[in-house]
Design an enzyme around this catalytic site. Structure first.
Site: not given
Ligand code: NAD
Length: 477
Positions: A169, A244, A278, A378
């Site tokens: 997804k 992550e 991140c 963040e």
């Molecule tokens: P997000 O959490 O908004 O979305 C990530 C994914 O989760 C998307 O595909 C989204 O559609 C899905 N999602 C949203 N709500 C959901 C739910 N209720 N159930 C299941 N899936 C759901 O994050 P984003 O804005 O896409 O990415 C940025 C964030 O990701 C930042 O907080 C960043 O720090 C983090 N990030 C972490 C890492 C790591 O390796 N630790 C790497 C990259 C980004």
């Protein structure tokens, strides 16, 4: 208008049953460039059925068969680096001259999974027991928009190497990159159903995956808030979960640091991926004894960063991915001033004073204390905080006074001392005088930055369960 209307289920391109259209933007201009037809619950359920049906055969493939499949996957992805780079620049405004690593990273992570698989011991004898690492089943892989292709390929390669099948997804906001990855995966001729890609809303498709009893594992990269929701949903069916999540990473400049070397590394760490990473080192800790000197050097470096048009080869910081993210960064720049921090560089508004698109002004705050929201939350944009400390012990205390623990950077001339400081930081990864990414080493966060580890044998084992078989024959050996 270009409408992306296909997802991948059971090895075939299919039109989603979902009918909602989602606008795709060019962050550099704010213009709508296309639309995406979003998958819905029914599409997610269909994908789970396909992955479940493919699991028995895939889980019984040999190591050699899996290596061959991953090698085909790698070869196919390698053909798409140029279109991937174009999509990365167009879709999330990554500066073209600095983003080629994002287009080659998918190949690199598959290579790492192949290496890990070659060395992985699926079966070992422990005393009188035989231990067998057993694939978990269907894995739900949920990825964020930043580094879309890298996350999809990294998680999928590890899942397949372990013998799991997958429903992926990806983020709605990186649909073009996902299309390119999907095309490459089709060309890799993986057996039908072993991977399925269902791009839809997180609260729709993501929810189905994190609740469904036929999904045994969730591997998620994204925000801490979403990670918590997934963990709650997954509890009902005891899914194995790798998360992550976010970060607020500290960069400690020690008092013996050579600022000519330390400052460029600190700025690079803070502004990586236009601050939308991140691991971004957004809290810069400086010794109070060298405050004026450090502030001046950091301010000079941030002021010299070119922000704006991702196609300009001089650009280091591109626009934010969405208007929502642009507004968020603006609000934190306002908040920093309201909280009493002193702004050394940057401010609200667009870089270069333009009126369109979501470019921002890289912003540096000093006289920040670690209780301010700009130091704790963040921001996910190019907004850096400078905090002072008295001695190494206080630097460590401030670095660790955070809910997060994903990455940290220590910069100093005496490497032994810098490593001693690094050893005291509560973080999944601590870099000392380098920004090198050691891809074979485990990656993941302490505390609210996540659960579990990806990469190397740790990443593979996260898709398996150890099974212990004790028998007379084992005992006799
Ligand atoms: P997000 O959490 O908004 O979305 C990530 C994914 O989760 C998307 O595909 C989204 O559609 C899905 N999602 C949203 N709500 C959901 C739910 N209720 N159930 C299941 N899936 C759901 O994050 P984003 O804005 O896409 O990415 C940025 C964030 O990701 C930042 O907080 C960043 O720090 C983090 N990030 C972490 C890492 C790591 O390796 N630790 C790497 C990259 C980004």
């Amino acid at each position: 208008m270009n409408v992306i209307e296909q997802i991948s289920i059971n090895g075939e391109w299919v039109t989603p049953q979902g009918s909602e259209l989602f606008d795709l933007f060019n962050p550099a201009t704010g213009a709508v460039t296309g639309q995406l037809r979003l998958a819905n619950e029914a599409d997610a359920l269909r994908a789970i059925v396909a992955a479940k049906a493919a699991f028995p055969a895939w889980s019984h493939t040999s190591k050699e068969e899996r290596i061959a499949a991953l090698t085909r996957m790698r070869t196919a992805l390698a053909r798409y680096q140029q279109p991937l780079l174009e999509a990365i620049v167009q879709e999330y405004g990554a500066p073209a001259a600095r983003s080629s690593w994002m287009a080659s990273y998918p190949v690199a992570v598959i290579d790492e999974a192949i290496k890990a698989l070659q060395q992985f011991e699926f079966s070992t004898t422990i005393g009188q027991a035989r231990m067998e690492m057993t694939p978990l089943g269907v894995a739900g892989l949920i990825t964020p928009w930043n580094s879309d292709a890298g996350f999809i390929c990294g998680k999928l390669a590890a899942a397949l190497a372990a013998g799991c099948t997958a429903v992926i997804k990806p983020s709605e906001m990186s649909a073009r990159q996902t299309q390119i990855v999907t095309q490459a995966l089709h060309e890799a001729q993986l057996p039908p159903g072993v991977f399925n890609i269902v791009t839809g809303r997180g609260e729709v498709v993501g929810e189905v995956l994190s609740r469904h009893p036929d999904v045994a594992k969730i591997s998620f990269t994204g925000s801490t808030t979403t990670g918590k929701a997934i963990l709650r949903n997954a509890a009902e069916s005891f899914k194995r979960v790798t998360l992550e999540l976010g970060g607020k990473s500290p960069t400690i400049i020690l008092d013996d640091a050579d600022l000519a070397k330390a400052v460029p590394l600190a700025i690079q760490a803070g502004l990586i991926n236009s601050g939308q990473a991140c691991i971004a080192g957004t809290r810069i800790l400086i010794p109070v004894s060298r405050k004026a000197e450090c502030e001046a050097a950091l301010a000079l470096a941030v002021a010299a960063v070119k922000s704006g048009d991702p196609l300009d080869p001089a650009t280091e910081v591109g626009p934010m991915v969405s208007e929502k993210q642009w507004q968020r960064v603006q609000s934190y720049i306002r908040l920093g001033q309201e909280e009493g921090a002193r702004m050394l560089v940057g401010g609200e508004g667009r870089a270069g004073g333009g009126e369109r698109g979501w470019s921002v002004r890289p912003t540096l705050f000093t006289e920040v204390n670690n209780q301010m929201r700009i130091a704790r939350e963040e921001i996910f944009g190019p907004v850096l905080c400078v905090l002072t400390y008295q001695d190494d012990a206080e630097a460590v205390a401030i670095a660790n006074d955070t809910d997060y623990g994903l990455s940290a950077l220590v910069l100093g001339s005496d490497e032994t001392r810098a490593k001693r400081v690094a050893g005291q930081i509560l973080s999944g990864r601590v870099l000392v005088n380098t920004l090198h990414h050691e891809a074979a080493a485990p990656f993941g966060g302490f505390k609210h930055s996540g659960i579990g580890r990806e990469m190397g044998r740790w990443g593979l084992a996260a898709f398996m369960e150890p099974k212990t078989i004790v028998s007379q024959k084992n005992a006799a050996r």
